[in-house]
Design an enzyme around this catalytic site. Structure first.
Site, PDB file in Angstrom:
ATOM      1  N   ASP A   1       0.834  -1.215   0.000  1.00 57.67           N
ATOM      2  CA  ASP A   1       0.000   0.000   0.000  1.00 57.67           C
ATOM      3  C   ASP A   1       0.864   1.260   0.000  1.00 57.67           C
ATOM      4  OD1 ASP A   1       0.835  -0.357   2.662  1.00 57.67           O
ATOM      5  OD2 ASP A   1      -1.071   0.273   3.541  1.00 57.67           O
TER       6      ASP A   1
ATOM      7  N   GLY B   1      -1.586  -7.240  14.374  1.00 60.51           N
ATOM      8  CA  GLY B   1      -1.713  -7.135  12.924  1.00 60.51           C
ATOM      9  C   GLY B   1      -3.158  -6.948  12.500  1.00 60.51           C
TER      10      GLY B   1
ATOM     11  N   SER C   1      -5.287  -2.371  15.256  1.00 64.33           N
ATOM     12  CA  SER C   1      -5.858  -1.706  16.430  1.00 64.33           C
ATOM     13  C   SER C   1      -5.325  -0.283  16.538  1.00 64.33           C
ATOM     14  CB  SER C   1      -5.536  -2.490  17.697  1.00 64.33           C
ATOM     15  OG  SER C   1      -4.150  -2.612  17.850  1.00 64.33           O
TER      16      SER C   1
ATOM     17  N   ASP D   1      -5.002   0.495   6.098  1.00 59.23           N
ATOM     18  CA  ASP D   1      -5.732   0.256   7.347  1.00 59.23           C
ATOM     19  C   ASP D   1      -6.844   1.274   7.528  1.00 59.23           C
ATOM     20  OD1 ASP D   1      -3.709  -1.530   7.499  1.00 59.23           O
ATOM     21  OD2 ASP D   1      -2.615  -0.503   9.092  1.00 59.23           O
TER      22      ASP D   1
ATOM     23  N   TYR E   1      10.109  -2.645   9.774  1.00 57.96           N
ATOM     24  CA  TYR E   1       8.987  -2.347   8.884  1.00 57.96           C
ATOM     25  C   TYR E   1       9.391  -1.261   7.879  1.00 57.96           C
ATOM     26  CZ  TYR E   1       4.495  -0.630   7.242  1.00 57.96           C
ATOM     27  OH  TYR E   1       3.461  -0.219   6.438  1.00 57.96           O
TER      28      TYR E   1
END
Ligand code: GLA
Length: 390
Positions: free
Chosen positions: A38, A125, A128, A172, A224
């Site tokens: 993304d 994952g 949240s 997300d 990440y």
């Protein structure tokens, strides 16, 4: 996740009785396919799930923001134009991220008193943290009588997350805002568009926690972010303007060849390979979903796990064993979902096999690990509506 289930009750308990609070509910999401793409503006295919974060709030007549959580503790700060982040890992940073994100665009007048309750496991994952950011963003906007559109929200939310230090993309936020009941959401970026794709009734998804935590605001953050920068460096070396242009211009085999012949750095080559093959998998999975082709969909999911394990290298032994246990238990497909480095796997099976697969996971995986709580670590994921559609 919290002993008090009603955020309104918690709000009264902490900040006193008063006008009935408003409540905003933001679900978590599980990504079906399209991992770590993304932020390169390539399409992804997640779905919002039935677990959510709920925030009850009351508008204040000053610029204080107060937020209560029985799990993470209570916080308060003055909503200034330039907020300083609190200690790394402190949940208030998501509240500050929301305040900072809306400040730049809407210049709101009033802070809020808020109370948070969640049945969404953190660091799993399941998004949240983005759900928390989105919930406070909506609460601040609504408390100040601003009705923002999906597109406006998507202008500020992914950047808002940078405040917390993760250079993620917009998947997300888009999923938890715009998910539709019974559907997966095919999300395109730049410009942002979403297309709900109905999930056949005979299909089922489980979300299974590896019992290894993916603490995104902690040590894993650098890992990440490094996948993003390695992919971008590969693009530059190949003199490609963007991943989108790359996958539109060339076939996967051509891109693989290009990577093998022109990228010397192994990490850059592997990250590049993951991104371009994942782009093809998202397209294949969306097609399979539209046709209701479960076997093809499962094949794509399994290939996706191999790619994040071997090329992008964001899996871990726990997640690899978990996905193997799922397949051995009768699942059609299983892959890690979300940022990786721990957290959850998404397990795909025929609805009729759901119980059998869940029982098999307990027998083959969870019985060998301590700390398993079935209410938290193994759940059926129901495709649910996002915050803008509830
Ligand atoms: C995290 C980020 C998302 C996405 C996923 C990996 O959840 O917040 O933007 O990059 O990781 O697909």
């Amino acid at each position: 996740m919290s002993e008090i289930e009603d955020p309104g009750q918690l709000l009264e308990q902490r900040y006193g009785a008063g006008a009935a609070p408003a409540v905003v509910a933001v679900p978590g999401r599980v990504n079906l396919i399209g991992e770590h793409v993304d932020y390169h503006n390539l399409p992804v295919l997640p779905m919002a799930i039935q677990r959510s974060i709920r925030v009850a709030y009351r508008v204040r007549n000053d610029r204080q923001i107060r937020a209560a959580s029985t799990v993470f503790g209570d916080r308060a700060f003055e909503w200034t134009a330039q907020l300083e982040p609190s200690a790394a890992g402190d949940w208030v940073n998501y509240v500050k991220a929301a305040a900072q994100a809306v400040e730049g665009k809407w210049h709101l007048a009033y802070g809020i008193d808020a109370a948070v309750v969640s049945d969404l496991p953190p660091a799993a994952g399941l998004s949240s943290s983005s759900a928390l950011l989105v919930a406070f963003t909506l609460a601040l906007l609504r408390a100040n009588d601003v009705q923002a559109t999906f597109e406006e929200l998507m202008e500020v939310l992914p950047e808002g997350e940078y405040f917390v230090g993760t250079r993620g993309g917009g998947m997300d936020h888009a999923a938890v805002l715009a998910g539709r009941q019974g559907c997966a959401l095919l999300i395109n970026f730049a410009p942002i568009t979403v297309a709900p794709v109905p999930i056949p009734k005979e299909w089922a998804f489980l979300v299974a926690h590896s019992l290894s935590n993916a603490e995104k605001s902690g040590a894993v953050k650098a890992e990440y972010n490094s996948r993003r920068t390695a992919g971008t460096r590969a693009l530059v070396k190949l003199r490609l303007a963007s991943f989108r242009e790359a996958v539109e211009q060339y076939g996967v085999e051509e891109l693989k060849h290009l990577a093998a012949s022109r990228l010397d750095d192994e990490v850059e080559r592997r990250c590049f390979l993951h991104v371009v093959t994942e782009a093809a998998r998202v397209a294949r999975a969306a097609g399979a979903l539209e046709r209701g082709d479960a076997d093809e969909f499962a094949l794509v999911l399994n290939a996706g796990h191999a790619s994040v394990r071997d090329d992008l290298r964001i899996s871990c032994p726990a997640l690899d064993r978990l996905t193997e246990a799922a397949l051995a238990s009768g699942a059609l497909g299983a892959r890690l979902t979300g940022a990786g480095f721990g957290g959850c796997a998404v397990v795909f099976c025929h609805a009729a096999d759901r119980e059998r697969v869940a029982a098999g996971l307990v027998e083959r995986y969870y019985s060998k690990h301590s700390g398993f709580d079935p209410a938290v670590h193994l759940m059926v994921a129901t495709p649910s509506a996002g915050a803008l559609f509830t």
